[in-house]
Design an enzyme around this catalytic site. Structure first.
Site, PDB file in Angstrom:
ATOM      1  N   LYS A 147       0.832  -1.196   0.000  1.00  0.00           N
ATOM      2  CA  LYS A 147       0.000   0.000   0.000  1.00  0.00           C
ATOM      3  C   LYS A 147       0.868   1.247   0.000  1.00  0.00           C
ATOM      4  CE  LYS A 147      -4.130  -1.869   2.263  1.00  0.00           C
ATOM      5  NZ  LYS A 147      -5.063  -1.738   3.401  1.00  0.00           N
ATOM      6  N   ARG A 154      -3.443 -14.664   5.399  1.00  0.00           N
ATOM      7  CA  ARG A 154      -2.575 -13.608   5.932  1.00  0.00           C
ATOM      8  C   ARG A 154      -2.713 -13.541   7.455  1.00  0.00           C
ATOM      9  NH1 ARG A 154      -0.128  -8.574   4.613  1.00  0.00           N
ATOM     10  NH2 ARG A 154      -0.876  -6.770   5.767  1.00  0.00           N
ATOM     11  N   TYR A 191      -3.136  -9.226  16.287  1.00  0.00           N
ATOM     12  CA  TYR A 191      -2.777 -10.645  16.268  1.00  0.00           C
ATOM     13  C   TYR A 191      -2.316 -11.124  17.640  1.00  0.00           C
ATOM     14  CZ  TYR A 191      -3.157  -9.893  11.304  1.00  0.00           C
ATOM     15  OH  TYR A 191      -3.650  -9.557  10.071  1.00  0.00           O
TER      16      TYR A 191
END
Length: 332
Positions: free
Chosen positions: A208, A281, A313
């Site tokens: 990105k 992912r 995460y």
């Protein structure tokens, strides 16, 4: 073209000239100055066209007529249609971004959207596969074939044509790279053959904001890539292939939409929960942290601009730890 795209274009054309011009200049600013992705530009432009159409219905004829009350009434109207919290947050962000740009450009006397609050979003924990489930997914291509070769890669049936065999090898390499690197499907589909450094076993990814990063991958992914490049890719390559690493059945660069279908299809084949490339992912990031990887290293691997994006995460890993504790400890 999607219905949404067609509707946005028609609504854009119906806006007063000053507003039409503002939309076009804002889109150019996002793409060329802010370096936003094409997806982000389309989303922000669609939101802006919707906002300005609402403003016209309230009597505005040019950007200078915008007021905070108009922006708030537009957001309120969107919420009454059942828009998701994330969509409302994005629309508020689009309005603030446009307002700030229009003020700096002289189209607005003040930054009218500055006081606009961002709707709070419920941040759900990502669904991740267990390590054995992720392995079953990446090994799914060729699951209906005879015994795999020594590297564990699919060997097509003798009666299968070359294209079928090439597609199996492509799918295996695609799944291996997605899980090995945690890269986005758009990033993986954007890879060129020279982006793979076989000697150092890394890929060069353009993420990105056109931020480039280098991501390592393991031996299973290396074997799958080598086999795809040596045996599979030549069967699909054609005049439209250029240097693209992953190719579609017609020889052009594999599109992310098809990549998503590939992942979802093999997840069904393997009897796994509904899975997307983003699910892989999530799984890769969680498994890295479960294995003791440093949070900042995982941030670098995933290409997150902010550590806050990676910290989710740690919550996933903690939830797994709690679940294991509740199941195993005698005094829960």
């Amino acid at each position: 073209m999607s219905r949404r795209g067609t509707g946005t274009r028609v609504t854009h054309q119906a806006l007063p000239p000053a507003m039409r011009d503002a939309v076009d200049e804002f889109a150019s600013h996002l793409a060329q100055v802010r370096n936003r992705s094409a997806h982000t530009v389309r989303a922000y432009v669609a939101d802006l066209v919707s906002l300005l159409d609402h403003a016209v219905r309230m009597g505005c004829t040019e950007p200078a007529d915008l007021e905070l009350g108009i922006l708030r009434s537009w957001l309120a109207k969107q919420r009454t249609t059942g828009a998701a919290h994330s969509s409302s947050a994005r629309r508020a962000a689009a309005a603030r971004t446009f307002s700030g740009w229009a003020h700096r450009s002289g189209l607005l006397a003040t930054d009218v959207a500055a006081p606009l609050a961002t709707p709070k979003t419920r941040r759900e924990l990502p669904v991740v596969l267990r390590a054995d489930q992720a392995a079953a997914l990446v090994e799914a291509p060729g699951g209906g074939t005879p015994a795999p070769d020594d590297a564990g890669l699919p060997v097509p049936r003798p009666e299968a044509d070359a294209v079928t065999g090439a597609v199996l090898l492509r799918d295996r390499a695609l799944l291996e790279i997605l899980y090995a690197t945690g890269a986005r499907i758009s990033e993986v589909c954007g890879l060129d053959v020279p982006d793979v450094d076989h000697e150092r076993r890394v890929i060069r990814v353009l993420g990105k904001g056109n931020r480039e990063r280098t991501v390592p991958y393991g031996l299973p992914a290396q074997r799958a890539i080598d086999r795809w490049l040596a045996v599979g890719r030549p069967e699909l390559a054609g005049s439209a292939s250029d240097r693209a690493l992953f190719l579609g059945a017609r020889g052009g660069r594999l599109h992310p939409t098809m990549g998503r279908r590939i992942v979802a299809g093999y997840a069904r084949t393997a009897g796994l929960p509904p899975t997307s490339p983003h699910g892989l992912r999530h799984s890769a990031a969680t498994h890295l942290l479960d294995g003791g990887a440093d949070l900042r290293a995982v941030q670098e691997l995933l290409g997150h601009a902010s550590l806050a994006s990676t910290q989710i995460y740690t919550h996933v890993s903690m939830e797994r730890l709690r679940a294991a504790y509740r199941q195993a400890h005698p005094r829960t």
